[in-house]
Design a protein around this motif. Sequence first.
Motif, PDB file in Angstrom:
ATOM      1  N   LYS A 112       0.845  -1.103   0.048  1.00  0.00           N
ATOM      2  CA  LYS A 112       0.220  -0.035   0.201  1.00  0.00           C
ATOM      3  C   LYS A 112       0.804   1.311  -0.073  1.00  0.00           C
ATOM      4  CE  LYS A 112      -3.383   2.498   2.722  1.00  0.00           C
ATOM      5  NZ  LYS A 112      -4.125   2.663   4.011  1.00  0.00           N
ATOM      6  N   ALA A 113       1.934   1.210   0.847  1.00  0.00           N
ATOM      7  CA  ALA A 113       2.831   2.574   0.862  1.00  0.00           C
ATOM      8  C   ALA A 113       3.372   2.566  -0.464  1.00  0.00           C
ATOM      9  CB  ALA A 113       3.852   2.330   2.036  1.00  0.00           C
ATOM     10  N   ARG A 114       3.921   1.691  -1.226  1.00  0.00           N
ATOM     11  CA  ARG A 114       4.522   1.671  -2.420  1.00  0.00           C
ATOM     12  C   ARG A 114       3.556   2.374  -3.528  1.00  0.00           C
ATOM     13  NH1 ARG A 114       7.262  -4.151  -2.089  1.00  0.00           N
ATOM     14  NH2 ARG A 114       9.253  -3.288  -0.947  1.00  0.00           N
ATOM     15  N   ASN A 115       2.203   1.838  -3.448  1.00  0.00           N
ATOM     16  CA  ASN A 115       1.198   2.495  -4.147  1.00  0.00           C
ATOM     17  C   ASN A 115       0.869   4.093  -3.821  1.00  0.00           C
ATOM     18  OD1 ASN A 115       0.677  -0.068  -5.654  1.00  0.00           O
ATOM     19  ND2 ASN A 115      -0.995  -0.385  -4.161  1.00  0.00           N
ATOM     20  N   MET A 116       1.330   4.478  -2.507  1.00  0.00           N
ATOM     21  CA  MET A 116       0.986   5.726  -2.438  1.00  0.00           C
ATOM     22  C   MET A 116       2.178   6.558  -2.947  1.00  0.00           C
ATOM     23  SD  MET A 116      -0.209   5.047   1.366  1.00  0.00           S
ATOM     24  CE  MET A 116      -0.784   6.951   2.001  1.00  0.00           C
ATOM     25  N   ILE A 117       3.373   5.871  -3.072  1.00  0.00           N
ATOM     26  CA  ILE A 117       4.220   6.681  -3.663  1.00  0.00           C
ATOM     27  C   ILE A 117       4.104   6.886  -5.137  1.00  0.00           C
ATOM     28  CG2 ILE A 117       6.809   6.588  -4.510  1.00  0.00           C
ATOM     29  CD1 ILE A 117       7.055   4.993  -1.717  1.00  0.00           C
ATOM     30  N   LYS A 118       3.631   5.509  -5.825  1.00  0.00           N
ATOM     31  CA  LYS A 118       3.235   5.746  -7.197  1.00  0.00           C
ATOM     32  C   LYS A 118       2.273   6.887  -7.423  1.00  0.00           C
ATOM     33  CE  LYS A 118       4.082   1.021  -8.085  1.00  0.00           C
ATOM     34  NZ  LYS A 118       3.626  -0.398  -8.281  1.00  0.00           N
ATOM     35  N   GLN A 119       1.444   7.236  -6.551  1.00  0.00           N
ATOM     36  CA  GLN A 119       0.484   8.189  -6.771  1.00  0.00           C
ATOM     37  C   GLN A 119       0.873   9.522  -6.132  1.00  0.00           C
ATOM     38  OE1 GLN A 119      -2.443   5.778  -4.309  1.00  0.00           O
ATOM     39  NE2 GLN A 119      -4.039   6.375  -5.920  1.00  0.00           N
ATOM     40  N   ASP A 120       2.221   9.780  -6.011  1.00  0.00           N
ATOM     41  CA  ASP A 120       2.824  10.991  -5.458  1.00  0.00           C
ATOM     42  C   ASP A 120       2.270  11.466  -4.208  1.00  0.00           C
ATOM     43  OD1 ASP A 120       4.314  10.924  -7.959  1.00  0.00           O
ATOM     44  OD2 ASP A 120       2.757  12.097  -8.761  1.00  0.00           O
ATOM     45  N   TYR A 128       3.588  11.433  -1.038  1.00  0.00           N
ATOM     46  CA  TYR A 128       4.598  11.000  -0.391  1.00  0.00           C
ATOM     47  C   TYR A 128       4.539  11.029   1.372  1.00  0.00           C
ATOM     48  CZ  TYR A 128       6.953  11.720  -4.771  1.00  0.00           C
ATOM     49  OH  TYR A 128       7.285  11.498  -6.200  1.00  0.00           O
ATOM     50  N   LYS A 129       3.720  12.098   1.517  1.00  0.00           N
ATOM     51  CA  LYS A 129       3.564  12.249   3.050  1.00  0.00           C
ATOM     52  C   LYS A 129       2.915  11.248   3.583  1.00  0.00           C
ATOM     53  CE  LYS A 129       3.887  14.702   6.499  1.00  0.00           C
ATOM     54  NZ  LYS A 129       5.246  14.659   7.402  1.00  0.00           N
ATOM     55  N   GLY A 130       1.669  10.677   2.738  1.00  0.00           N
ATOM     56  CA  GLY A 130       0.873   9.562   3.073  1.00  0.00           C
ATOM     57  C   GLY A 130       1.818   8.346   3.345  1.00  0.00           C
ATOM     58  N   ALA A 131       2.793   8.106   2.424  1.00  0.00           N
ATOM     59  CA  ALA A 131       3.410   6.737   2.441  1.00  0.00           C
ATOM     60  C   ALA A 131       4.549   6.953   3.533  1.00  0.00           C
ATOM     61  CB  ALA A 131       4.182   6.933   1.184  1.00  0.00           C
ATOM     62  N   GLU A 132       5.155   8.249   3.866  1.00  0.00           N
ATOM     63  CA  GLU A 132       6.010   8.513   4.800  1.00  0.00           C
ATOM     64  C   GLU A 132       5.277   7.982   6.081  1.00  0.00           C
ATOM     65  OE1 GLU A 132       8.816  12.059   6.769  1.00  0.00           O
ATOM     66  OE2 GLU A 132       7.658  12.305   5.047  1.00  0.00           O
ATOM     67  N   LEU A 169      11.886   9.753   0.735  1.00  0.00           N
ATOM     68  CA  LEU A 169      12.434  11.146   1.321  1.00  0.00           C
ATOM     69  C   LEU A 169      13.459  11.736   0.061  1.00  0.00           C
ATOM     70  CD1 LEU A 169      13.242  10.177   4.749  1.00  0.00           C
ATOM     71  CD2 LEU A 169      11.990  12.064   4.278  1.00  0.00           C
ATOM     72  N   ARG A 170      13.950  10.534  -0.569  1.00  0.00           N
ATOM     73  CA  ARG A 170      14.739  11.079  -1.651  1.00  0.00           C
ATOM     74  C   ARG A 170      13.878  11.661  -2.829  1.00  0.00           C
ATOM     75  NH1 ARG A 170      15.846   8.206  -6.333  1.00  0.00           N
ATOM     76  NH2 ARG A 170      15.176   6.164  -5.604  1.00  0.00           N
ATOM     77  N   LEU A 171      12.922  11.099  -3.182  1.00  0.00           N
ATOM     78  CA  LEU A 171      11.792  11.691  -4.157  1.00  0.00           C
ATOM     79  C   LEU A 171      11.210  12.912  -3.939  1.00  0.00           C
ATOM     80  CD1 LEU A 171       9.968   8.271  -5.171  1.00  0.00           C
ATOM     81  CD2 LEU A 171      11.494   9.697  -6.442  1.00  0.00           C
ATOM     82  N   ASN A 172      11.312  13.241  -2.337  1.00  0.00           N
ATOM     83  CA  ASN A 172      10.841  14.458  -1.924  1.00  0.00           C
ATOM     84  C   ASN A 172      11.891  15.563  -1.744  1.00  0.00           C
ATOM     85  OD1 ASN A 172       8.437  15.646  -1.313  1.00  0.00           O
ATOM     86  ND2 ASN A 172       8.598  15.195   0.729  1.00  0.00           N
TER      87      ASN A 172
END
Length: 600
Positions: free
Chosen positions: A354-362, A364-368, A391-394
């Motif tokens: 789920k966290a990885r999907n949140m990253i795909k959806q940009d 980042y805060k939710g995934a973090e 964090l790197r993507l952000n």
Amino acid sequence: MSKISFLSILMVSTALFISCSPIVSEHNSTAPTTQSSAPQQASNSYGAYLSGMVAQIRKDYDGAADYYKIASDKDPNNIELINRLYILLTSKGRIEEASVYADKAIALNTDNNFAYILVATKQLHDSNYKASLATTAKIKEPTYSALMVSVLNAWNYAGLGEENKAFTELKKLKKDKDFLHLYNQQRAMLLDYFNQTAEAEKAYEKMLQDKNGEISVRMLELVTNFYIRNNQKDKAVVMMNTMVNGQYLDNLLGALKNKVTQAEPENTKPILSSAQIGAAEALFAIASSFYQDESLDVAHLYTALTIYMNPNYHTAKILMADIYETREMYEDANKIYDSINSDDIAYYPAQLKKARNMIKQDDYKGAEILLESLSEDYNDINIYMELGDVLRLNNRHAEAIEYYDKAISMADNNVTLWVLYYAKGISLERLGKMDEAEEYLLKAYNINRHFLVLNHIGYSWIKQGKKVNEAFEMIVSAYNQAPFDPNINDSLGFALYNLGYYNMSLKYLEKAADIYPSSAVINSHLGDAYWLAGRKNEARFQWQHALQLKDDTGELNPKEIKAKLRQGMKKAPELNYDKEEIEQTIKKIRKTGKQSSVKL
């Protein structure tokens, strides 16, 4: 009858799942009772259909089904619309509703055998075993009878307590060698269900020794559950230790191993506690088999039936979420992940996905937030890798490096290490620590000359005017591995115009921009190449376009681009290199055609 033959028939039965071809005419609604109401009725029906078609194209299958239901109410004899309805409803797990429309399709003399399977599954689910048997008896298509009817009827008879008939029905699978592994699985489960312990143990062991069949985590769960219940916990533990020994221990397999180790035989309940759960296992075996064959639509529908039959089937939920991810329906996938209970062995793997999907959806805060929450209960390298990436993507590179270092300290294989070295190297580079960055990128390079590593080092060295011949060799090698990657095409084009091959560079930069049109950096490089090739108006257009795009890399310098728009490029790049060696490397560039966007 081969599996391919079965698949071809099955795909015809489910073809409307992805089809958005017109099936309702604006003048094809049910005839109204009065002339004055005709335009409004036709408009309502056609408008609902169009709205449904738009929703289906957008992969909003729930919304599409709801609109199609409105259209079907106005046009109740439209068999194409009804077929589409029950298939879409099935795909979203709305089996109760789907079965209503499948019944309507049957009443209209449809020849779609999936309608019978859907109704029979619903009847089995409701313990209406005789009704389900009567429904499957109407299926005349041999391909369906060879597989689906056999397994459903076997569990229908199991539900009725008619043991001999259950095994007789199942034996029909043996007629086709492609279904022999499924037969062995289902026979072992039926023996277990009917408490034929000695025979069940032999059957499970035969199944485990079958070299033609893959042993899934779910099958391990069933077998170890059998051993533990029958006072053979030691055997279950040894089997789990053997299965994971020397292998990469994924989270689901690791959780199962812990569950087996901690199990108390006196408190262990049988998984196969009902005919419905047994049927769910059969449906899932079919769904996962076709998923592995990349028959996504078939796998999607039968996975939905599996979850309907057993709502707590975590492995089926993971497969369904994977299917949604393949369709880029990340919200739907995450809803599936959230339906898995926190005490289930699949809970942590599901939340990580789920966290990885949140990253795909940009997000980042939710995934973090989710990853940090998981880290409080799980000390797992995957969490730290994902947090580093978030964090790197952000652009929070210093914090990212802290997590990468934590993950590096836990890594026990080169497959993981090169990825971590590469990611840490990028973050160090973004922080301006070029020497350290190069150190870690070369560590990654020494483990795996992957195209990402080759491209990044080569591009970085070309930018710095450093080791130019070696850098160009790396970029070409990366391109030959991944000729349709937009960033690698950009690097190759960038390198070529820096080396003075202006016209040649355009082929790769234009391809990069075509594949990744929203990249500010790629458009900027294309502008530079156009200018150097003498196409100045096109250059200014690309520079202007680059300024309008968001740059997530931090590489774009708006001031420099604005200066180019005013004054053009003052001078061409100058690099020191061995031209003869560069010419030889150019000859190594892989020749490719256009990438096909059509998926058959």
